[in-house]
Design a protein around this motif. Structure first.
Motif, PDB file in Angstrom:
ATOM      1  N   ALA A  58       0.860  -1.193   0.000  1.00 15.14           N
ATOM      2  CA  ALA A  58       0.000   0.000   0.000  1.00 15.14           C
ATOM      3  C   ALA A  58       0.895   1.242   0.000  1.00 15.14           C
ATOM      4  N   LYS A  60       0.510   4.343  -0.051  1.00  7.45           N
ATOM      5  CA  LYS A  60       0.247   5.539   0.760  1.00  7.45           C
ATOM      6  C   LYS A  60       0.967   5.521   2.099  1.00  7.45           C
ATOM      7  N   ASP A  79      -0.596  -1.318  -4.249  1.00  8.02           N
ATOM      8  CA  ASP A  79      -1.962  -0.835  -4.116  1.00  8.02           C
ATOM      9  C   ASP A  79      -1.887   0.684  -4.047  1.00  8.02           C
ATOM     10  N   HIS A 200     -11.285  -4.381   2.656  1.00  9.56           N
ATOM     11  CA  HIS A 200     -10.230  -3.844   3.534  1.00  9.56           C
ATOM     12  C   HIS A 200     -10.956  -3.289   4.749  1.00  9.56           C
ATOM     13  N   SER A 203      -7.214  -0.492   9.627  1.00  9.43           N
ATOM     14  CA  SER A 203      -5.772  -0.450   9.759  1.00  9.43           C
ATOM     15  C   SER A 203      -5.387  -0.635  11.217  1.00  9.43           C
ATOM     16  N   GLY A 239      -3.938  -3.860   6.653  1.00  7.57           N
ATOM     17  CA  GLY A 239      -4.435  -3.639   8.003  1.00  7.57           C
ATOM     18  C   GLY A 239      -3.705  -4.355   9.123  1.00  7.57           C
ATOM     19  N   GLU A 289      -2.715  -6.285   0.809  1.00  6.07           N
ATOM     20  CA  GLU A 289      -2.301  -4.887   0.582  1.00  6.07           C
ATOM     21  C   GLU A 289      -1.729  -4.274   1.857  1.00  6.07           C
ATOM     22  N   PRO A 290      -0.603  -4.787   2.343  1.00  5.95           N
ATOM     23  CA  PRO A 290      -0.050  -4.261   3.585  1.00  5.95           C
ATOM     24  C   PRO A 290       0.694  -2.950   3.368  1.00  5.95           C
ATOM     25  N   GLY A 291       0.515  -2.012   4.276  1.00 10.99           N
ATOM     26  CA  GLY A 291       1.278  -0.774   4.235  1.00 10.99           C
ATOM     27  C   GLY A 291       2.088  -0.658   5.506  1.00 10.99           C
ATOM     28  N   ARG A 292       1.373  -0.425   6.607  1.00 12.44           N
ATOM     29  CA  ARG A 292       2.007  -0.241   7.906  1.00 12.44           C
ATOM     30  C   ARG A 292       2.901  -1.430   8.286  1.00 12.44           C
ATOM     31  N   TYR A 388       2.851   6.208   7.414  1.00  9.42           N
ATOM     32  CA  TYR A 388       1.967   7.330   7.723  1.00  9.42           C
ATOM     33  C   TYR A 388       2.732   8.410   8.502  1.00  9.42           C
TER      34      TYR A 388
HETATM   35  C1  LIG Z   1      -4.687   2.121   3.531  1.00 13.17           C
HETATM   36  C2  LIG Z   1      -5.083   0.909   2.782  1.00 13.17           C
HETATM   37  C3  LIG Z   1      -4.308  -0.258   2.895  1.00 13.17           C
HETATM   38  C4  LIG Z   1      -3.117  -0.382   3.799  1.00 13.17           C
HETATM   39  O1  LIG Z   1      -3.457  -0.371   5.151  1.00 13.17           O
HETATM   40  P1  LIG Z   1      -2.356  -0.740   6.255  1.00 13.17           P
HETATM   41  O2  LIG Z   1      -3.100  -0.680   7.533  1.00 13.17           O
HETATM   42  O3  LIG Z   1      -1.277   0.265   6.173  1.00 13.17           O
HETATM   43  O4  LIG Z   1      -1.873  -2.114   5.946  1.00 13.17           O
HETATM   44  C5  LIG Z   1      -4.683  -1.333   2.119  1.00 13.17           C
HETATM   45  N1  LIG Z   1      -5.757  -1.289   1.291  1.00 13.17           N
HETATM   46  C6  LIG Z   1      -6.515  -0.182   1.178  1.00 13.17           C
HETATM   47  C7  LIG Z   1      -7.665  -0.184   0.244  1.00 13.17           C
HETATM   48  C8  LIG Z   1      -6.209   0.948   1.917  1.00 13.17           C
HETATM   49  O5  LIG Z   1      -6.974   2.032   1.813  1.00 13.17           O
END
Ligand SMILES: *Cc1c(COP(=O)(O)O)cnc(C)c1O
Length: 429
Positions: A58, A60, A79, A200, A203, A239, A289-292, A388
């Motif tokens: 992810a 962002k 993502d 999703h 988070s 998440g 879709e991992p970000g954090r 973030y």
């Molecule tokens: C923000 C987001 C993520 C990533 O979330 P994390 O908690 O950082 O893993 C994945 N998918 C979608 C659609 C998002 O909006």
């Protein structure tokens, strides 16, 4: 694991000492550990081994080009939530055909750009958006690959600002309306091809239970969509939560293993084991879709103490980073451990508020926290600021954006210059 630990009384990122780095590049300064990012990516990838899958980072969470490039080189998908993020992914060498495009408000220009770049899927959040996607694709003479984001109405049990999978959130389409929407798409929208289903639920989830609940609830739906509409993927979102407290306790090496069962973060292993069997039964390609989880523990924000101020009720330490550099405490009541770059020689602590220079009472990094004392000129690290963090930084109070450094083993590279005063006014006429 993460790459931050004290060595001979000084905080390191991998094999690079942070105090000289901060002296060289100035503060506030973001520093990221490449090893940590790749370790977390690898762990999640391995945890999903039992099912055909793709890890789509992810963007962002941390969109620095060098971070994206690291992941692109490992074959990650991405993502994205805007045309700007797609542009970044492409600049970093990522493959648009491994990009999924999320978000409730895609514009005409963003849709056209993503169609030109032949992304993998538009993850659509409303019927009106799906119809508009069909229209834009039709005008361009192409067929848009799409998935609808289902809102499974599951409580993610996280902060209300980062909870996304309940009916009252703006995200996704109600569970009960999905089948009808796919029927209408098949009958009425010749320029979209329904390729998958997405969800999703939020988070910073610290327990696996909401993920399991959502997977169990939505699995029969995706199986039915696969049978009736031939969808090929199911994106289960991101998440996965991380530990924000106790960052340095066991020297940064497999530090969460030192924690008790219920204090542990949701590990990739537990996540995988709990959901892979049910995911595999669907026979679909799974996207996560991992970000954090990838970037959160991989970054710190280094800041310097400017002043101490002893008020009637409190001791304030005023530091040179503010909520414009790291907004998580102000926005989500987020916690960041605060540690001095030079390891304190005693266990003594002082109760303090660590605050920034911004003219807002919400501009604090902690309140009434017992920390080792530090004084004017000494430096601290705000831990777990890799996700973030910089991406949410702003020029509020006309403060230039901080610099970013990426550490890989013994090497440290400046991957984003600190903004100058001229940068601050560059676009103004
Ligand atoms: C923000 C987001 C993520 C990533 O979330 P994390 O908690 O950082 O893993 C994945 N998918 C979608 C659609 C998002 O909006």
């Amino acid at each position: 694991m993460h790459g931050f630990s004290y060595r001979n009384g000084s905080l390191y990122c991998e094999n690079v000492e942070l105090a000289p780095l901060a002296a060289e590049y100035g503060t506030p300064l973001y520093v990221y550990s490449a090893g940590t990012i790749l370790d977390h990516y690898g762990r999640l990838d391995a945890a999903l081994d039992g099912v055909e899958h793709e890890v789509a980072y992810a963007v962002k969470a941390n969109s620095n080009l060098s971070v994206l490039r690291l992941l692109a080189e490992k074959g990650a998908g991405f993502d994205i939530v805007s045309g700007g993020e797609l542009f970044r992914v492409i600049k970093a060498g990522g493959d648009p055909r491994h990009c999924t495009f999320a978000g409730v408000g895609k514009t005409c220009e963003e849709i056209q750009y993503a169609l030109e770049q032949e992304i993998y899927s538009f993850n659509v959040e409303s019927e009106e958006e799906l119809r508009y996607l069909n229209e834009v694709a039709g005008e361009m003479g192409v067929v848009a690959p799409a998935a609808v984001r289902v809102n499974p109405n599951v409580d993610a049990k996280t902060h209300k600002y980062i909870s996304t999978g309940k009916s009252e959130n703006k995200f996704g389409v109600d569970f009960e309306k999905i089948e009808g929407l796919y029927e209408r798409a098949a009958a009425e929208l010749p320029n979209v091809r329904m390729r998958g289903l997405q969800m999703h639920i939020g988070s910073q989830l610290t327990s696996v239970a909401p993920f399991v609940e959502a997977v169990e609830k939505v699995a029969p739906l995706v199986e039915s969509l696969k049978e009736r509409h031939g969808i090929e993927f199911w994106s289960i979102g991101g998440g996965i939560g991380i530990v924000y407290e106790g960052s340095l306790e066991s020297g940064g090496v497999a530090w969460w293993e030192a924690k008790s069962e219920d204090e542990r973060p949701l590990t990739a292993e537990v996540y995988g084991k709990s959901i892979v069997p049910r995911l595999r039964e669907t026979g679909l390609k799974i996207i996560v879709e991992p970000g954090r989880f990838i970037a959160g523990n991989a970054g710190v924000l280094i800041s310097k103490c400017l002043y101490e101020k002893k008020g009637a009720a409190k001791t304030f330490k005023v530091v040179d980073a503010g909520m414009n550099d790291l907004i998580r405490p102000a926005l989500y009541e987020g916690h960041h451990d605060i540690v001095p770059l030079i390891e304190p020689s005693t266990g003594e602590t002082v109760e303090m508020d660590v605050v920034g220079p911004i003219c807002e009472s919400g501009d604090f990094f902690c309140q009434n926290r017992k920390l080792p004392d530090f004084q004017r000129g000494e430096m601290i690290a705000l831990m777990s600021a890799g996700a973030y963090g910089f991406v949410m930084a702003s020029n509020y109070n006309s403060r230039p954006l901080p610099a970013e450094v990426l550490v890989d083993g013994d090497r440290a590279a400046l991957v984003r210059k600190r903004q100058t005063m001229d940068d601050l006014i560059a676009g103004e006429l």
